[in-house]
Design a protein around this motif. Sequence first.
Motif, PDB file in Angstrom:
ATOM      1  N   ASP A 190     -44.654 -26.792 -31.702  1.00  0.00           N
ATOM      2  CA  ASP A 190     -45.792 -26.946 -32.614  1.00  0.00           C
ATOM      3  C   ASP A 190     -45.777 -28.283 -33.368  1.00  0.00           C
ATOM      4  O   ASP A 190     -44.849 -29.080 -33.220  1.00  0.00           O
ATOM      5  CB  ASP A 190     -45.827 -25.759 -33.578  1.00  0.00           C
ATOM      6  N   GLU A 191     -46.782 -28.435 -34.227  1.00  0.00           N
ATOM      7  CA  GLU A 191     -47.017 -29.704 -34.926  1.00  0.00           C
ATOM      8  C   GLU A 191     -45.771 -30.162 -35.687  1.00  0.00           C
ATOM      9  O   GLU A 191     -45.112 -29.358 -36.358  1.00  0.00           O
ATOM     10  CB  GLU A 191     -48.146 -29.568 -35.974  1.00  0.00           C
TER      11      GLU A 191
ATOM     12  N   CYS B 154     -42.783 -31.038 -35.062  1.00  0.00           N
ATOM     13  CA  CYS B 154     -41.376 -30.704 -34.744  1.00  0.00           C
ATOM     14  C   CYS B 154     -40.654 -31.937 -34.231  1.00  0.00           C
ATOM     15  O   CYS B 154     -41.271 -32.844 -33.673  1.00  0.00           O
ATOM     16  CB  CYS B 154     -41.311 -29.643 -33.648  1.00  0.00           C
TER      17      CYS B 154
ATOM     18  N   GLU C 273     -41.936 -23.347 -33.999  1.00  0.00           N
ATOM     19  CA  GLU C 273     -43.094 -23.479 -34.897  1.00  0.00           C
ATOM     20  C   GLU C 273     -43.017 -24.774 -35.711  1.00  0.00           C
ATOM     21  O   GLU C 273     -41.995 -25.472 -35.698  1.00  0.00           O
ATOM     22  CB  GLU C 273     -43.189 -22.227 -35.765  1.00  0.00           C
ATOM     23  N   SER C 274     -44.079 -25.046 -36.455  1.00  0.00           N
ATOM     24  CA  SER C 274     -44.297 -26.402 -36.974  1.00  0.00           C
ATOM     25  C   SER C 274     -43.192 -26.925 -37.891  1.00  0.00           C
ATOM     26  O   SER C 274     -42.527 -26.169 -38.598  1.00  0.00           O
ATOM     27  CB  SER C 274     -45.636 -26.450 -37.718  1.00  0.00           C
ATOM     28  N   SER C 275     -42.997 -28.243 -37.855  1.00  0.00           N
ATOM     29  CA  SER C 275     -42.114 -29.013 -38.739  1.00  0.00           C
ATOM     30  C   SER C 275     -40.643 -28.615 -38.634  1.00  0.00           C
ATOM     31  O   SER C 275     -39.875 -28.821 -39.579  1.00  0.00           O
ATOM     32  CB  SER C 275     -42.567 -28.903 -40.201  1.00  0.00           C
ATOM     33  N   THR C 276     -40.257 -28.055 -37.521  1.00  0.00           N
ATOM     34  CA  THR C 276     -38.846 -27.664 -37.323  1.00  0.00           C
ATOM     35  C   THR C 276     -38.091 -28.801 -36.659  1.00  0.00           C
ATOM     36  O   THR C 276     -38.664 -29.537 -35.857  1.00  0.00           O
ATOM     37  CB  THR C 276     -38.824 -26.351 -36.500  1.00  0.00           C
TER      38      THR C 276
ATOM     39  N   GLY D 148     -38.873 -20.384 -36.409  1.00  0.00           N
ATOM     40  CA  GLY D 148     -39.991 -20.446 -37.360  1.00  0.00           C
ATOM     41  C   GLY D 148     -40.300 -21.852 -37.849  1.00  0.00           C
ATOM     42  O   GLY D 148     -39.851 -22.844 -37.285  1.00  0.00           O
ATOM     43  N   ARG D 149     -41.074 -21.904 -38.950  1.00  0.00           N
ATOM     44  CA  ARG D 149     -41.525 -23.199 -39.488  1.00  0.00           C
ATOM     45  C   ARG D 149     -40.441 -23.821 -40.370  1.00  0.00           C
ATOM     46  O   ARG D 149     -39.717 -23.107 -41.059  1.00  0.00           O
ATOM     47  CB  ARG D 149     -42.775 -22.989 -40.352  1.00  0.00           C
ATOM     48  N   ARG D 150     -40.374 -25.135 -40.348  1.00  0.00           N
ATOM     49  CA  ARG D 150     -39.484 -25.923 -41.221  1.00  0.00           C
ATOM     50  C   ARG D 150     -38.016 -25.506 -41.099  1.00  0.00           C
ATOM     51  O   ARG D 150     -37.240 -25.609 -42.041  1.00  0.00           O
ATOM     52  CB  ARG D 150     -39.927 -25.837 -42.694  1.00  0.00           C
TER      53      ARG D 150
ATOM     54  N   ASP E 196     -38.695 -18.633 -41.012  1.00  0.00           N
ATOM     55  CA  ASP E 196     -39.134 -19.889 -41.646  1.00  0.00           C
ATOM     56  C   ASP E 196     -38.100 -20.404 -42.655  1.00  0.00           C
ATOM     57  O   ASP E 196     -37.465 -19.614 -43.368  1.00  0.00           O
ATOM     58  CB  ASP E 196     -40.444 -19.652 -42.435  1.00  0.00           C
ATOM     59  N   ASP E 197     -37.956 -21.710 -42.738  1.00  0.00           N
ATOM     60  CA  ASP E 197     -37.179 -22.430 -43.762  1.00  0.00           C
ATOM     61  C   ASP E 197     -35.663 -22.245 -43.650  1.00  0.00           C
ATOM     62  O   ASP E 197     -34.928 -22.695 -44.542  1.00  0.00           O
ATOM     63  CB  ASP E 197     -37.642 -22.048 -45.182  1.00  0.00           C
TER      64      ASP E 197
END
Length: 364
Positions: free
Chosen positions: A284-285, A287, A301-304, A318-320, A337-338
């Motif tokens: 995703d976006e 990464c 998922e995004s920003s990972t 998940g994200r981040r 996430d996180d």
Amino acid sequence: MKALILAGGFATRLRPLSCTRPKQLFPIVNKPLLDWVIENLERNGVKEIVVAVNYMADALRNYYEKKQTKATIIFSLENRPLGTAGPIKNAEPNLKGKEPFFVINGDILSNMNLRKMKNAHDRIPGPATIALRRVDDASRFGVVDLDEEKYIRRFVEKPKGENRNRLINAGAYILSQEIFDLIPEENRKISIEREIFPILAKEGKLRGYITEGLWMDIGTHPDYLQANFALLKMPGKKNSIGRNVKISPNAKIVEPVAIGDEVVVNEGAKIGPLTVVGDNSEIDEGCSIERSVLFPRCLIESSTSIKEAIIGEGTVIGRRVKIGEQSVIGDHCEILDDVILNKNVKVCPSKEVGENVLESCHIM
Ligand code: GTP
């Protein structure tokens, strides 16, 4: 000529990924390790291949049932672990004849020239010729003393002193039919390296053949990553992008990478260098993934960010999330996430991880 591939080990050093697949089905640049081994045998004129299986035998049989190969593939099933010599005796009905045959460890990625080795074996026939490999650091292996006539005089396990530029057993042999009389017919683990070859060496009957080219032993996670990197870095090799791949024009692909079929890479993601993305994965976006291998069907998922890690099949990150060096995530895990998995975190298959893990550890 026939060949036997040893493909029945438990691959304990590759857990948790080997909890759900045999080592020989680990993808190396999106193709199972055993395919690479079989293709090299086919290139060297082998027409019939016996695959000796035990752990997760069905996974291997199912895979090759559906696959077209040039050589005929036969499976030799063991009812218990037999080590590296027992499987040869067990496959005697499939290998019996007049001709010598190859035996190959199924965890060696190599393009060694087996025809040349066969010519050397035929020039001075004997019970066995072992492929040898010169390595920079032999401390992980047993080394071999080879005399000027190319006979192996002895094996030294984990030698003390100078370990650079020494010869090691490369895990490929040519064995003559007389080998069947040398392996006891006992239903137990028998090691060809420790129980059979030293006897032949003492009797002056064991020959060595020094091989060159690509050779990698895939025993551990770092070995597995290095094998992928070595193929990605092969001279003349370009990025390999599979079928029906969608890469956003705003994503950044840094060579060398291999991207499997049906992969989606979204806006602002950065992939590479030295990264393999398995079939049907989605990144995703935003990464960032480098020096890593993703098995098929991963969702990132995004920003990972993922650095020098291996991610098992069907895993959702998940994200981040941040996944650090030497981490290995089993199949079908979910990292929420996180979460930060700092370094050297190994996660068992199907686990959900919702908290940071900042120290090296195994999550069971
Ligand atoms: P580790 O448990 O991590 O040491 O890995 P491994 O099980 O693969 O053992 P090892 O690296 O010593 O094995 C060398 C080769 O022999 C590999 O290709 C294994 O699949 C194979 N092998 C090991 N034990 C057996 C066995 O009992 N039967 C068969 N058929 N192959 C085996």
